[in-house]
Design an enzyme around this catalytic site. Structure first.
Site, mmCIF file in Angstrom:
data_model
loop_
_atom_site.group_PDB
_atom_site.id
_atom_site.type_symbol
_atom_site.label_atom_id
_atom_site.label_comp_id
_atom_site.label_asym_id
_atom_site.label_seq_id
_atom_site.Cartn_x
_atom_site.Cartn_y
_atom_site.Cartn_z
ATOM 1 N N GLY A 1 49.983 40.943 48.923
ATOM 2 C CA GLY A 1 48.876 40.261 48.251
ATOM 3 C C GLY A 1 48.987 38.753 48.408
ATOM 4 O O GLY A 1 48.579 37.994 47.533
ATOM 5 N N TYR B 1 46.114 49.486 33.306
ATOM 6 C CA TYR B 1 46.780 48.255 33.763
ATOM 7 C C TYR B 1 48.088 48.066 32.989
ATOM 8 O O TYR B 1 49.139 47.765 33.564
ATOM 9 C CB TYR B 1 45.841 47.062 33.575
#
Ligand code: NDP
Length: 259
Positions: A18, A163
């Site tokens: 990322g 999450y």
């Protein structure tokens, strides 16, 4: 030797998943500024290559931009092979790639649940298995996982149980990995940020702009930090300066979790 010498990463190679934008991009640049060669790895090939080129131009280190989906084991194996071929080895793995999805638990689809866990948790496992595995078989190294303060507190007002489950998993995974891999000379630590201004946060705020005020009211340092604010910590965790630290998670959240 000065204490600052302990932070120097000359001769080291790091993979940052990322790494094309947001937090990962800032971490990749910080590691490069400290002297490490860096492989930027994310799905969008052009974005990875552009980030890698810009970091090389700005710092003078060697970089590579490689496309990888961290949820695909074959991709991750290719990433490891390319990094070793192009940059000569792996000393630091930053498992930063991650996504956030909001939905009340009783309305969240199984597809969303699986998507988040596959990226935020299975992706961490796969990159650790292969890039960290390379370190185990060579001269050791360090694994740095991107957790979140969401591993420790409930967030409000957004609803995102998956999450939280994924980031709680990252903290626990990091602790156990540190225990298992100490004998192989691999340290593992995590960073748990609070709200950092990135596309991920902009997307959340697009759903509900009022959330920003709610978040800021819980912070002791009343601002959302830029991703660059995490750079010093990743260099510390990647370097000899943290050689006695493993299995820990560093919370950097403007004091959000303090009270
Ligand atoms: P961004 O959405 O800005 O960037 C996410 C990065 O991850 C992009 O480079 C994206 O590139 C990459 N990515 C996403 N999915 C995959 C995948 N399957 N395989 C490979 N790469 C992937 O997010 P942030 O920078 O905000 O977040 C980075 C990390 O920090 C995440 O783990 C997040 O949970 C964590 N975090 C963020 C906080 C914040 O406030 N921003 C707070 C706490 C933690 P591409 O789409 O090209 O693959």
């Amino acid at each position: 030797m000065s204490v600052l010498d302990e932070f120097v990463l000359d001769g080291k190679t790091a993979i940052v998943t990322g790494g094309s934008r947001g937090i990962g991009r800032a971490l990749a640049k910080a590691l490069a500024e400290a002297g490490a060669d860096v492989c930027v790895a994310n799905r969008n090939t052009e974005a990875a290559r552009t980030a890698a080129r810009e970091i090389a131009d700005a710092t003078g280190v060697e970089t590579a931009g490689v496309s990888v989906d961290v949820t695909e084991e074959a991709d991750v194996e290719r990433l490891v092979g390319e990094t070793v071929d192009r940059l000569g080895g792996i000393d630091v793995l930053v498992n930063n790639a991650g996504i956030a999805r909001t939905a009340p638990a009783h309305e969240m689809s199984l597809e969303t649940w699986n998507e988040v866990l596959r990226t935020n948790l299975t992706g961490v496992f796969l990159c650790t298995k292969h890039a960290g595995g390379w370190m185990v078989e060579n001269d050791g190294g360090t694994v740095i996982n991107m957790a979140s303060m969401s591993a420790f507190v409930a967030n409000y007002p957004q609803q995102e149980v998956v999450y939280h489950a994924s980031k709680g998993g990252v903290v626990s995974f990091t602790r156990q990995l540190a225990s298992e891999w100490a004998e192989h000379g691999v340290r593992a630590n995590a960073i748990a940020p609070g709200y950092i201004r990135t596309e991920m946060i902009d997307e959340l705020l697009a759903e509900n702009p009022d959330m920003e005020e709610a978040w800021l009211s819980e912070m002791l340092v009343e601002k959302m930090a830029p991703p660059e604010d995490l750079g010093g910590t990743v260099v510390y965790l990647a370097s000899d300066a943290s050689s006695y630290m493993t299995g820990e998670t560093v919370v950097i959240d403007g004091g959000y979790t303090v009270r």
